[in-house]
Design an enzyme around this catalytic site. Structure first.
Site, PDB file in Angstrom:
ATOM      1  N   GLY A 125       0.759  -1.196   0.044  1.00  0.00           N
ATOM      2  CA  GLY A 125      -0.150  -0.082   0.097  1.00  0.00           C
ATOM      3  C   GLY A 125       1.067   1.280  -0.075  1.00  0.00           C
ATOM      4  N   CYS A 126       2.296   0.975  -0.022  1.00  0.00           N
ATOM      5  CA  CYS A 126       2.945   2.199   0.036  1.00  0.00           C
ATOM      6  C   CYS A 126       3.488   2.424  -1.628  1.00  0.00           C
ATOM      7  CB  CYS A 126       4.282   2.276   0.951  1.00  0.00           C
ATOM      8  SG  CYS A 126       3.770   1.910   2.561  1.00  0.00           S
ATOM      9  N   GLN A 127       3.549   3.752  -1.826  1.00  0.00           N
ATOM     10  CA  GLN A 127       4.154   3.945  -3.287  1.00  0.00           C
ATOM     11  C   GLN A 127       5.692   3.610  -3.433  1.00  0.00           C
ATOM     12  OE1 GLN A 127       3.485   7.699  -4.989  1.00  0.00           O
ATOM     13  NE2 GLN A 127       3.520   6.998  -7.045  1.00  0.00           N
TER      14      GLN A 127
END
Length: 138
Positions: free
Chosen positions: A50-52
């Site tokens: 969920g982290c870029q």
């Protein structure tokens, strides 16, 4: 390597910054203070979904029941956000982490209002992952 400040000092230092450029630089500096995460810890098991940016967080419970966090990111500002989260969860048990509402601290720092949507989502993903791992430990 300089130690990370406690929660109150973090907030004090953050509010002393004259503008958001200084605040971003301070966040980056906090990330630079994190201990180096071993190459072995840079693995899919520790990556935060969920982290870029790529973010790795390792959590373990010490003999006193306190959760110890280690982490890294391939982006300087995100690594700083990892440090901020670690400061806020410092010296907590798994139960404390699950019960602790971290968001008011971000509001006091006006942090979420000044992050890009993708960084805000990544920050939320970090918090969810830490709380989920803590819930599985407690």
């Amino acid at each position: 390597m300089a130690a990370l400040p406690d929660r109150d000092k973090l907030l004090r230092n953050f509010t002393r910054c004259a503008n958001w450029e200084e605040k971003y630089l301070y966040i980056i500096e906090l990330g630079q203070r994190l201990p180096v995460l071993s190459e072995e810890a840079h693995n899919p098991e520790n990556i935060i979904q969920g982290c870029q940016s790529q973010v790795w967080i390792v959590m373990r419970q010490n003999d006193d029941g306190v959760i110890e966090l280690q982490g890294d990111s391939d982006a300087a500002i995100v690594k700083g956000l990892v440090a901020v989260v670690f400061i806020l969860y410092h010296q907590m048990s798994a139960q404390d982490i699950v019960a602790f509402d971290i968001r008011p601290w971000f509001e006091q720092m006006a942090l979420t209002q000044h992050l890009t949507p993708s960084r805000s989502q990544g920050l939320e993903a970090m918090i969810r992952a830490i709380r989920s791992k803590a819930a599985n430990i407690s």
